[in-house]
Every structure is written in C-alpha cells, then in structure tokens.
Design an enzyme around this catalytic site. Structure first.
Site, PDB file in Angstrom:
ATOM      1  N   HIS A 689       0.818  -1.216   0.000  1.00 26.48           N
ATOM      2  CA  HIS A 689       0.000   0.000   0.000  1.00 26.48           C
ATOM      3  C   HIS A 689       0.847   1.260   0.000  1.00 26.48           C
ATOM      4  O   HIS A 689       0.521   2.238  -0.667  1.00 26.48           O
ATOM      5  CB  HIS A 689      -0.941   0.010   1.207  1.00 26.48           C
ATOM      6  N   GLU A 755      -5.378  -3.660  12.120  1.00 25.86           N
ATOM      7  CA  GLU A 755      -6.466  -3.372  11.182  1.00 25.86           C
ATOM      8  C   GLU A 755      -7.000  -4.692  10.610  1.00 25.86           C
ATOM      9  O   GLU A 755      -8.205  -4.934  10.612  1.00 25.86           O
ATOM     10  CB  GLU A 755      -5.947  -2.476  10.058  1.00 25.86           C
ATOM     11  N   HIS A 756      -6.108  -5.539  10.106  1.00 29.96           N
ATOM     12  CA  HIS A 756      -6.478  -6.856   9.571  1.00 29.96           C
ATOM     13  C   HIS A 756      -5.757  -7.927  10.384  1.00 29.96           C
ATOM     14  O   HIS A 756      -4.550  -7.824  10.615  1.00 29.96           O
ATOM     15  CB  HIS A 756      -6.059  -7.007   8.105  1.00 29.96           C
ATOM     16  N   ASP A 789     -11.137  -7.000   1.320  1.00 34.84           N
ATOM     17  CA  ASP A 789     -10.871  -5.705   0.698  1.00 34.84           C
ATOM     18  C   ASP A 789     -11.819  -5.436  -0.466  1.00 34.84           C
ATOM     19  O   ASP A 789     -12.114  -4.282  -0.772  1.00 34.84           O
ATOM     20  CB  ASP A 789      -9.427  -5.653   0.185  1.00 34.84           C
ATOM     21  N   HIS A 848     -37.288  21.063  37.159  1.00 37.02           N
ATOM     22  CA  HIS A 848     -37.447  19.671  36.754  1.00 37.02           C
ATOM     23  C   HIS A 848     -38.512  18.987  37.615  1.00 37.02           C
ATOM     24  O   HIS A 848     -39.395  18.277  37.113  1.00 37.02           O
ATOM     25  CB  HIS A 848     -36.117  18.908  36.902  1.00 37.02           C
TER      26      HIS A 848
END
Length: 862
Positions: A689, A755-756, A789, A848
């Site tokens: 990548h 990530e993976h 992917d 309230h």
C-alpha cells in the site's frame, strides 16, 4: 550549572514534562528499561544495580548524559569512559578513599549527605578542584529556597526527588518546581525583570528576539510549556494569544551569572517578530534559509522544474549527491572545497526535505553520535574502498596545488556494484517475545512515526483557504496538488455514460462485489428497540439516516473503486439523503470510470473532483457548488487524516468523521500448518500500500526451517510484484514476533490491535474466541485479506494505528444515528413521577421537579 537536579522517583506525566523543560534528570537504573529510555538522563547506579560494563556503555551510546557509579566500581571504568560522562556516588564518610587517579577520571561527584550543610559541601567541592558536586540529602526534610541559593553559590547542585516537587504552591512538604528552579536567579534591573533571549530549537539555536521575564511568567512557561513573558508595559504576555504565532517551550536555561535566561522554543505561525518574520534580527540565512526555501519548493515547485525533478526522481537526486561528493573529494583549494561542499549540502538537504527530515533532526543525530563512547573501526564499505584501494595510503587527499599544477583528470562518480540494492534481501526484523523487556515489547507495538503536529500546521492554511474562498481555492489547489486544471469542481447526476465505460469483466466483478457488500450491510439494519421499563413507561430507540455524508475515495498510487463500494453501499442501505463522493481527478480532469460506475450504483448525489486536505475542507464547509456534509468517511494519506481531525474539532464545520486513519497494516498469526507462500502473500498484500505500511508475523512455535521458508517467499514474491520499490521500504519496518503458544500470540495481537488479523492456524475458528481487538478477522488458510478488501461482503474501511481497541470498522450503523423516545401513561407517571421529583430535589433543580408535580397534581384532581 542547574539550580537543582530532579531525581525521578515519581511518574506524574505533567510534572515530568515540566522538569524536562528545565534540564536533565536523574533516573535510577532499572533492569526493565531499555537503553534508549535513559537518553538525556543521569543514570544512578546503586550498589545493587547491574555491573555489566557493556550495558553501561550501551546506555552512554544511546545518549545518557552521565552515569553515576559507586566508588567501588570506579577503578574498572575510569580511563574507559570519558571523564565528563562519569560521576562518583559517595557517602560523606568515604570521601577520603578517593584516589587522585579516580578524582581526575570523573567530572564530579554525587554526595549523599545526612544534611545539606553548606560548609561541608563547600569543602567537598574544593577537594574535587572545582568539579560539580551534586548533593542528595538522605534526610526527609525539605530544603528552603535560601538553602538552594547558598548551595548554588558554593558550587553545588542539590538533588530534589520528584516526590518533593509540585506544580502547585510550595508547602512544608513540597516545593513548587518553578520556585526551586528560580532560587538562584537575581535581577540587576529596578523592575526586577530578567533579560530573556528566545532562540529557535528547530533552526540551530538562531536568536529570534530579546524579551523580558518575571518570576510569574517563567513559572507559567515551565508548567504550561508555552511561551509566556513579561511585557514592560502591559503585564503578562502569552506569546501568540492574539496573533496565533504561539510557541512550544523546549528548554529554559539560566546563564552563568544567574541574571538572564534563554528560552529554546518551537515557533509556530508567521514567526516571532511583529513584522511577520521568524526573527527580530532580520531574515534567515545559511542552512536555515535554504531549509525554508526547500520546504516551500516541496509544496509548490512547478511541474517540470529542476527542484521538482530532484524531489520526485530519486535516481536523479542520487546521481547528483554522488557527483557532488566526488567533486568535493577532488577539490584542492579552500575556495573549491567550500564551493563543492555547499553544492553537496544543497543536494543533501533536498534529499532531507523529500524525506521530511529537518536540519534540527540532523543536528540531533550528530549530537547522538557525539554521545557515543564506543567507536566503530571506521572502514569504508567494500564497494567504496575498492574504488580507492589503488590510491596512495599516505596521501588520501590531493596535495596542495602549485603554480604549474595541471587540473586533475575527470573521474566518473563512484557507483556501487551493479545490482547491489536489487540483490539485497527484502527482510523483516525478528524478535523473541519471551526474551523482551516490557519496554521493548511496548516498542514493538508502535507504528511507524507519523508527525501529525507538523501535518496539522501544513493542512490548516489549505483548509482555511477553502473555507474562505470556496470553489476558487478548490480549483487552484486541485491544479497545484492533483495537477488537473478544471473548469468545474463537481459532477452531478445523471452522469455521462461515457464517463463509466468499463471492460465487461471489470463491470461484472464490481456488480458481484456490490451485491455481496449490499447483502451483508442490509442485514445490519436493526428494528426499533422497545422496552417497557415499568408499567406504563415505554422507552424506545429507533434509527434515522445521517442526512448528508461525504465519502473520500483515495486516488494517489492506486485506483480504489473498492473503497467507493465500501463507503457507498452502507450509505445507500442506511438511506442517506445526499451522498457526496470525493476523489482526486486524473491529469486530464476526469475521474476513473471504475469509481464513476460505483458512484452511479450507490446513487451518489455528487462527485467532487478533488483530493487531499482541500477535498476534506470542501466537504466539511461546503462551497458554492460542493454540498456541505454532516459526516466524512474514508481513508487517505497524512494530509487527508490531518484535515479530517482538524475539521471535526471546528464547531463552525459541525461535522464528524468515521475514525482516525493511518497506514494500512496486517498481523498474521501462523503455526506449523501454515503454507509459507500463503503467509508471505498475505503480508505483501498490505506492505504494497505504501512505504509507511507495516505488517507483522506472529510465529507460533515455528521451526527455523519453516520461518526461513516464509522469509524466502516474502523476498521472492516481492521481487515479482510491480510495487517492489514500495515494499523495499515497508518490509524492513515490519516485524516477525516469535511466540510459544497461540494464547501468547493472540495476547500480543490484542495489544497491537491490528487493522487486519489473519489466522493461519490448525484450528483457526477456535482461535477467534481469543480475539479482543481487531478491525476484521480472516479465518483459515483460504480467507485472504484481499477478499475482505474487495468482495466478500464485510467492509474494508477499518481502524488502524491501534484504534481497533476503541473503534469498529465502517458499517451500516456508521451512517445512522439512533434516537431514543419515551411514552408514559397517566398510571406510568404516577409510578415514576415521585422518583423523578425526589432525584430532581436532590440535585436542586426545582423546575425539573415542578414539571412532574404539576402533572401529578392534575391527576390527583381528576
């Protein structure tokens, strides 16, 4: 000489940061720390500490300032270690045992004394002939400010344990850090202020200006880490508070007479001077000026210019560096040497600018080298020594020229042996997890360093330009960064059919992937949640789509229609009203047909032809033609990530982002059943990548033969791939971690939070139960990460950089927000109302309680 030296016996981060701004600290040696954790420290070796000389030398090589050794060790280290790097650890009763040889072989002593008696310490200082004496009182009593001042005057530096220091006001048990640091400081001015020189930490200590400081301003700078001074007219002056030209204070030092200061700072914004210059003493010159010029050209050099060619063509730059190095070696006169050295420095700094390296980084490396006490032989590498082996050994440089000297014949630039880089193995680094110290294990979990602080400074003006000027800025920046001159920034449907012409096979593959991804994400749509928490009280939660979403699809080094699918399909399934897809255009101004085809499939309402920070800014703020969005999705480079993080914190943008993003990464866990070619292929699929990608192999009881087979496959497969040059840089940053059991391997993986995560294990499905942190898991030998992917159905937009501990990957719910509702019957309010009113009374919120009681009163009447 420092006012005092802190002993780090406490780990308060804010206190340690303040102490780092005023000089080095003493750190007791600990076997669990790695050598580089001792950098810039004085290391205190007590009697029970390690006596491994190689370890001590490695600490000094890694940058430790000094080692403080017991007197009994001195004879083995004096003469081996430079005197300026050694201090003796002494008790009051063994001073007389110090020989003249040992006294001459150290730079001073650390004296442990039952009290801070000034007369005694002065005599010890005289015994060491004026060398620095550091004094550590074994008494628990806190020294006074006047005692600190007297010790400094006597030539001694008191040591104060961090546990005796505080960032708050001084008390009977703790001293304020600033009070202790300022103890010896005196002013000869009627107003009591101290002249302060401000210098640039990033520009070789260049002077930026002269200001004045007060005790109050110095104390605030030490604690906050920001440049704070004292204006003689307007009081406390926080530098950059109005102009934005802020400062980060790196180091504060007192001069030799204790009446002036130096602030070493990192200057932000337009500069220190009110004339928007770096320095009050004029413009930059020398290396600082060249560095600034190159940084500017890195961002804006015209396409085709010489500087741009040098920055983008590594082969050309390499040739020029080697050419200038050769010419420097052959230069004869002083003028020639200076001229050729300047040329070599120029091209070297071009190389540094292209790699994001500053002159300050070079100087820190030089300083680190100067700290080394062990030396290499100094021989040249074989490919260079072979070139010079025929030269006379007694005359490595040419002799001075005479009046009848003839010019030297031209010599071709030395070249490494042909193919040497290509033949070098493409290898990962290997570690045995069981043998690593805790700090070394932590180091393995770190990703390649990303300088987001620097990126933010570069991104801010781009984002601001788009925010203010809109389309005009977007068109200019697209021409500058994407090299595409556009007439319009955005495409709107119906998209021209000619913009999405694809080969049949590619279209069919995208259609199949679209169907799988849509099926998986459609299944994630949840029904409304309805719960009756008590009779008559019904609470519900229902989902609504985020109205307008921006999808960033990178263009960079690869066309990524898969990212358009992974972001567009869940947005479509969730029912988002507007889907704006942003992607860098090609040089001719068009968008890749693959991405355009996906844009049509997912029903994109607009396609923005821009990339980088400028695209993120357009999505966040909107322009004359680009619709503003409510949430931005998608991966990208450092510019994109920095811009996303910047706009999400701007309340004017009112935009959120999917997650922080970083370089792609994969962690593979493999045991004896793993096929080496499969493992290598999975590692390389992420390593390709980018040069900042990282891959990890966790090897579970793998034999040497099996591990070697995987490494051979990594090398062989990488060489056969088109992006091998990228992998030559990413693979050496990657690691192999050897473990004994699957449990140990998955424990490391959970700490890394990849990530993976790919499981090449004998019983891979069983190991999934051990997974706590991961973006997406790929189970078994026939589940390559590539399937996730592209087309299996899961989403590939996943958390990186360890953010899988906190974030999920993108999914259908990412494009929705969940709204809760409640409905009470009158009986329900009768039951719940008194509870609510009681709690509101408890908090003192009368209105309230009243909103409930008014209704209850009505119900009682009826």
């Amino acid at each position: 000489m420092a006012a005092f030296l802190p002993l780090l016996d406490e780990q308060n981060e804010q206190l340690l940061a303040a102490l780092a701004r005023i000089g080095p600290s003493i750190l007791p040696a600990q076997p669990t720390l790695s050598p580089d954790e001792y950098r810039d420290r004085y290391i205190l070796l007590d009697r029970d500490a390690s006596r491994d000389h190689d370890l001590l030398l490695s600490w000094l090589d890694q940058g430790a300032e000094k080692i403080i050794i017991p007197h009994t060790w001195a004879s083995n280290l004096v003469g081996v270690v430079p005197a300026e790097r050694l201090l003796l650890l002494l008790d009051v009763d063994n001073i007389s045992a110090v020989s003249d040889k040992i006294r001459a072989g150290v730079s001073g002593a650390l004296l442990r004394s039952p009290s801070l008696e000034v007369d005694l310490i002065s005599s010890v200082s005289r015994f060491f002939s004026g060398s620095i004496i550091y004094v550590l009182s074994t008494s628990l009593s806190l020294p006074s400010i006047s005692t600190l001042r007297e010790l400094r005057a006597a030539g001694a530096v008191p040591i104060l344990p961090a546990s005796q220091l505080t960032l708050g006001p001084s008390s009977v048990t703790q001293l304020n850090v600033a009070d202790a640091f300022l103890a010896p400081l005196t002013s000869d001015r009627p107003d009591g202020l101290f002249p302060t020189v401000v210098s640039s930490y990033l520009q070789s200590g260049r002077t930026l200006g002269l200001v004045y400081s007060s005790r109050e301003s110095i104390a605030e700078s030490i604690i906050s880490g920001e440049g704070v001074y004292q204006s003689r007219k307007h009081g406390l002056w926080r530098k950059g508070e109005t102009s934005g030209a802020t400062q980060d204070v790196v180091r504060i030092r007192i001069d030799c007479d204790s009446d002036a200061l130096e602030f070493s700072v990192v200057q932000h914004g337009s500069g220190f001077c009110h004339l928007d210059r770096q320095s009050c003493f004029g413009e930059l010159d020398g290396l600082a000026k060249l560095e600034t010029t190159l940084q500017s050209r890195l961002e804006s050099a015209p396409e085709g210019s010489y500087t741009r060619r040098l920055l983008e063509d590594s082969s050309l730059l390499r040739s020029k560096i080697m050419e200038e190095a050769d010419e420097l070696c052959r230069a004869q006169t002083r003028e020639e040497v200076a001229f050729e050295a300047a040329d070599l420095l120029y091209f070297s700094l071009v190389r540094c600018a292209a790699a994001g390296v500053s002159v300050a980084d070079i100087e820190r490396s030089l300083d680190a080298k100067a700290q080394k006490v062990t030396r290499r032989p100094g021989n040249a590498k074989p490919q260079w020594s072979a070139i010079t082996s025929s030269a006379p050994k007694s005359s490595p440089l040419p002799p001075p020229p005479t009046s009848d000297s003839k010019p030297l014949p031209p010599v071709p630039p030395p070249q490494p042996p042909a193919g040497s880089e290509a033949d070098a193995p493409i290898r990962m680094r290997t570690y045995e997890l069981a043998t690593l110290a805790p700090s070394e294990r932590v180091a393995l979990l770190r990703r390649p360093v990303l300088k987001f602080g620097e990126m933010m400074d570069k991104v801010k003006p781009i984002v601001e330009d788009v925010r203010v000027r809109g389309d005009a800025a977007l068109l200019e920046l697209t021409a500058k960064f994407d090299k595409a001159k556009l007439e319009a920034t955005t495409l709107f449907p119906p998209y021209p059919q000619e913009s999405m012409v694809l080969p049949d096979g590619v279209r069919e593959a995208i259609d199949a992937a679209y169907a799988n991804v849509r099926a998986f994400h459609a299944a994630q749509v949840s029904d409304a949640l309805i719960v009756e928490t008590m009779p008559g009280v019904v609470c519900s939660r229902f989902a609504r789509p985020i109205g307008r979403v921006g999808l960033y699809v990178p263009g960079g080094t690869a066309i990524l229609p898969s990212t358009a699918l992974m972001l567009g399909v869940p947005a479509q399934v969730a029912g988002c009203r507007e889907i704006v897809l942003a992607t860098p255009p090609r040089p001719d101004g068009s968008v890749s047909p693959e991405v355009m085809y996906v844009a049509q499939l997912v029903g994109a309402s607009a396609v923005l032809k821009a990339g980088g920070a400028q695209a993120v800014a357009a999505l966040a703020y909107g322009t004359q033609t680009v619709p503003k969005v409510d949430k931005i999705f998608g991966p990208g480079n450092q510019w994109v990530t920095a811009a996303k993080m910047l706009v999400q914190n701007d309340t004017d943008a009112l935009v959120s982002i999917d997650m922080p993003a970083g370089p792609s990464e994969v962690l593979v866990v493999a045991d004896h059943t793993a096929e080496p070619s499969f493992v290598a292929a999975d590692l390389l699929s992420q390593a390709e990548h980018g040069v900042d990608s990282q891959v990890v192999l966790v090897a579970v009881s793998l034999s040497e033969e099996k591990l070697a087979a995987i490494e051979r496959q990594v090398d062989a497969q990488a060489r056969a791939l088109s992006r091998v040059d990228i992998m030559r840089q990413s693979i050496p940053k990657s690691i192999i971690v050897r473990v004994d059991t699957i449990e140990e391997g998955l424990s490391f993986s959970n700490d890394y939070a990849p990530e993976h995560l790919i499981l090449h294990l004998e019983d891979a499905p069983a190991a999934v139960s051990l997974v706590q942190n991961a973006g997406s898991v790929f189970v078994g030998p026939y589940s390559p990460e590539s399937c996730g992917d592209y087309a299996s159905g899961t989403n590939h937009t996943l958390p990186t950089n360890g953010y899988a501990r906190q974030f999920s990957g993108v999914n259908t719910l990412s494009f929705q927000k969940h709204i809760t509702s409640q409905e009470l019957t009158s009986d329900g309010l009768k039951s719940l109302g008194p509870i609510v009113a009681t709690l509101a009374d408890c908090e003192g919120l009368d209105a309230h309680a009243s909103a409930v009681r008014i209704r209850l009163a009505t119900l009682q009447v009826t």
